[in-house]
Scaffold this motif. Structure first.
Motif, short mmCIF file in Angstrom:
data_model
loop_
_atom_site.label_atom_id
_atom_site.label_comp_id
_atom_site.label_asym_id
_atom_site.label_seq_id
_atom_site.Cartn_x
_atom_site.Cartn_y
_atom_site.Cartn_z
N LEU A 1 13.58 1.12 -17.28
CA LEU A 1 12.47 0.77 -16.66
C LEU A 1 12.02 1.64 -15.46
CD1 LEU A 1 12.85 -3.23 -16.96
CD2 LEU A 1 11.00 -1.64 -17.60
N ILE A 2 13.13 2.09 -14.71
CA ILE A 2 13.07 2.88 -13.69
C ILE A 2 12.24 4.31 -13.75
CG2 ILE A 2 14.12 4.50 -11.78
CD1 ILE A 2 16.20 2.32 -11.74
N PRO A 3 12.74 4.91 -15.13
CA PRO A 3 11.76 6.03 -15.40
C PRO A 3 10.04 5.46 -15.69
CG PRO A 3 14.08 6.18 -16.39
CD PRO A 3 13.75 4.82 -15.79
N LEU A 4 10.03 4.36 -16.47
CA LEU A 4 8.86 4.09 -16.66
C LEU A 4 8.08 3.54 -15.51
CD1 LEU A 4 9.61 1.96 -19.82
CD2 LEU A 4 8.60 4.11 -19.78
N ALA B 1 8.61 16.02 -12.89
CA ALA B 1 9.61 16.88 -12.39
C ALA B 1 10.06 16.59 -10.99
CB ALA B 1 9.07 18.42 -12.63
N LYS B 2 8.97 16.29 -10.44
CA LYS B 2 9.38 16.14 -8.84
C LYS B 2 10.11 14.81 -8.71
CE LYS B 2 6.21 19.04 -6.63
NZ LYS B 2 4.92 19.18 -5.69
N LEU B 3 9.61 13.66 -9.45
CA LEU B 3 10.25 12.39 -9.16
C LEU B 3 11.66 12.30 -9.79
CD1 LEU B 3 7.00 10.19 -10.00
CD2 LEU B 3 7.81 10.72 -7.57
N ASN B 4 11.61 12.92 -11.01
CA ASN B 4 13.08 12.95 -11.50
C ASN B 4 14.07 13.49 -10.19
OD1 ASN B 4 13.41 11.67 -13.95
ND2 ASN B 4 13.10 13.77 -15.02
N ASP C 1 4.50 5.68 -14.35
CA ASP C 1 3.33 4.85 -14.16
C ASP C 1 2.48 5.16 -12.92
OD1 ASP C 1 3.68 3.30 -16.41
OD2 ASP C 1 4.20 1.51 -15.45
N PHE C 2 3.51 5.66 -11.92
CA PHE C 2 2.93 5.85 -10.70
C PHE C 2 3.29 7.38 -10.16
CE2 PHE C 2 3.60 1.40 -10.28
CZ PHE C 2 2.78 0.98 -9.47
N SER C 3 3.29 8.27 -11.35
CA SER C 3 3.61 9.76 -10.97
C SER C 3 2.22 10.41 -10.66
CB SER C 3 3.80 10.30 -12.27
OG SER C 3 3.11 10.14 -13.19
N LYS C 4 1.19 10.07 -11.21
CA LYS C 4 -0.20 10.52 -10.62
C LYS C 4 -0.26 12.15 -10.58
CE LYS C 4 -1.74 6.40 -8.18
NZ LYS C 4 -2.25 5.81 -6.94
N ASP C 5 -0.51 12.61 -9.62
CA ASP C 5 -0.45 14.22 -9.50
C ASP C 5 0.86 14.67 -8.95
OD1 ASP C 5 -3.20 14.02 -10.06
OD2 ASP C 5 -3.85 13.86 -7.81
N SER D 1 0.71 -1.21 -0.06
CA SER D 1 -0.11 0.11 -0.01
C SER D 1 0.79 1.38 -0.19
CB SER D 1 -1.05 -0.08 1.06
OG SER D 1 -0.20 -0.09 2.23
N SER D 2 1.98 1.10 0.57
CA SER D 2 2.91 2.48 0.58
C SER D 2 3.62 2.63 -0.74
CB SER D 2 4.06 2.07 1.75
OG SER D 2 4.80 1.03 1.40
N VAL D 3 3.47 1.78 -1.79
CA VAL D 3 4.26 1.94 -3.04
C VAL D 3 3.76 3.12 -3.72
CG1 VAL D 3 4.76 0.92 -5.08
CG2 VAL D 3 5.04 -0.28 -3.23
N ASN D 4 4.80 4.29 -4.11
CA ASN D 4 4.09 5.09 -5.00
C ASN D 4 5.14 5.50 -5.87
OD1 ASN D 4 6.02 6.80 -3.51
ND2 ASN D 4 4.28 7.16 -2.00
N GLY D 5 5.31 6.64 -6.69
CA GLY D 5 6.30 7.16 -7.45
C GLY D 5 7.58 7.41 -6.93
N PHE D 6 7.56 7.75 -5.44
CA PHE D 6 8.76 8.09 -4.88
C PHE D 6 9.35 6.97 -4.57
CE2 PHE D 6 6.56 12.00 -4.10
CZ PHE D 6 7.50 13.01 -4.41
N SER D 7 8.96 5.78 -4.39
CA SER D 7 9.41 4.33 -4.20
C SER D 7 10.27 3.99 -5.34
CB SER D 7 8.27 3.10 -3.96
OG SER D 7 7.27 3.52 -2.91
#
Length: 394
Positions: free
Chosen positions: A121-124, A136-139, A128-132, A11-17
């Motif tokens: 794969l890491i950027p993809l 830019a922030k995830l990068n 996939d989990f970038s949502k809102d 449940s804790s998985v998101n783009g920052f993971s």
């Protein structure tokens, strides 16, 4: 979400993971890059031939990237990522103990296949989990962790290389990628297995060609490709020739490790900060500043020697740090979610193609001028071309 569906995850998985995976890749690749060109130089005994070898190796990685979409059509991204990480663990461990040049080169190419897939794969996954949150922030977070991991990597690599030999440092990269595999497994990410279909070589090549043409016909993709090509050209030249130039100038491996470590600090300080600046001022400004300042430093590096040269090798990392979090955003801003997995393999060749073309150009400069420092004329030229592409009308 992108086309591929995820069946389960923590449940804790998101783009920052996925951005956090940068800690592992930065640490492992930092160790690898610190000694890689020195190992190749040991094998071939000539800095110009080092460039040719890396060019052929990068051509192989580019072909892997082009065919990646076909791999993703046959297997889920999660399964490919698991496999690629384990391949890196095994190959780097064996490279750390390999004695014969032929054995090392075989393992080098095998690991090149795996590192190309993981880098794609890491950027993809982040997208996939970038949502809102936005890419830019995830990068920015990803590159922050890359640089945290890479901060002490050169010093550690040089310490191991000095105590044992240059190749021994690769074993440390193997251990780090094993930790990355365990971290990814902890996420509990699963996707439905795809039905493996018989491969028709003619149909596969035709599909690859059509996909490549579709990529370049899509608005914004050619510009994104060219800018990414320029960024990775500079990165490739730094990783390949800075260690060689430092050693050829009479400095020790300890000095090399210190210079590489100091060069990480601008990336570490600016990574998170750049995410906010990009949101406020856009991407173009930072790319222009990065390419423009790098061109100036490149011209200086061709004529400066001694400690001032070491200062330039550290200073131009600020130029790279300005561009690092934004160099691939033109792709994610221009491609639709449904296009990203399909097109990313073609786009990713912009990181491999420069490693094929630029070292050959560098080898030509070394042969023409008779000194390794002539390679910085190549980076200066690339910076000027990239700058012109950015200021040109779309």
């Amino acid at each position: 979400m992108a086309k591929d569906k995820y069946l389960s995850m923590r449940s804790s998985v998101n783009g920052f993971s996925f951005a956090n995976l940068g800690l592992f890749s930065g640490f492992a690749d930092g160790i690898y890059n610190a000694v890689y060109s020195l190992v190749i130089l040991e094998i071939f005994k000539n800095s110009a031939i080092v460039g040719i070898y890396v060019s052929v190796y990068s051509l192989f990685c580019m072909i892997v990237a082009l065919f990646a979409n076909e791999i993703f059509r046959q297997f889920s991204k999660v399964r490919v990522f698991y496999f690629a990480l384990l391949m890196l663990v095994v190959c780097y461990a064996m490279m750390g103990f390999s004695i014969q040049p032929s054995t090392f080169i075989t393992l080098d190419y095998t690991s090149g296949f795996a590192i190309t897939l993981t880098a794609m794969l890491i950027p993809l996954f982040m997208s996939d989990f970038s949502k809102d949150v936005g890419m830019a922030k995830l990068n920015s977070r990803y590159h922050l962790w890359v640089n945290v991991g890479a901060l002490f990597a050169p010093m550690i690599a040089v310490a191991v290389a000095t105590k044992f030999d240059n190749r021994s440092a690769f074993f440390l990269s193997s251990v780090i990628y094993l930790a990355a595999w365990m971290f990814f497994k902890y996420m509990g990410l699963t996707q439905e297995d795809k039905q493996i279909k018989p491969v028709n070589p003619r149909r596969t090549l035709k599909s690859l060609w059509k996909n490549t043409m579709a990529f370049f016909k899509t608005p914004g993709m050619l510009r994104a490709y060219a800018v990414n090509f320029g960024f990775y050209s500079l990165s490739s030249m730094r990783h390949l020739y800075v260690p060689i130039v430092i050693i050829e100038n009479g400095f020790t491996k300890d000095t090399l490790g210190l210079v590489l470590t100091l060069g990480i600090i601008p990336y570490l300080l600016l990574s998170e900060f750049m995410g906010r600046l990009v949101v406020k001022y856009g991407k173009k400004l930072w790319m222009l500043l990065g390419f423009g300042s790098f061109a100036i430093f490149s011209f200086l590096a061709t004529i400066v020697t001694g400690y001032p040269l070491l200062a330039i090798f550290v200073a131009w990392q600020v130029s790279g740090a300005l561009m690092e979090p934004v160099h691939d955003l033109l792709f994610f801003d221009s491609a639709k979610k449904s296009q990203q997995t399909k097109f990313y393999g073609v786009f990713r060749t912009s990181s491999n193609l420069p490693k094929f073309i630029v070292p050959i150009a560098a080898a030509g400069c070394i042969t023409l001028f008779g000194v390794t420092s002539a390679v910085w004329l190549v980076t200066a030229f690339i910076c000027l071309i990239s700058f012109a592409i950015l200021v040109a009308k779309k």
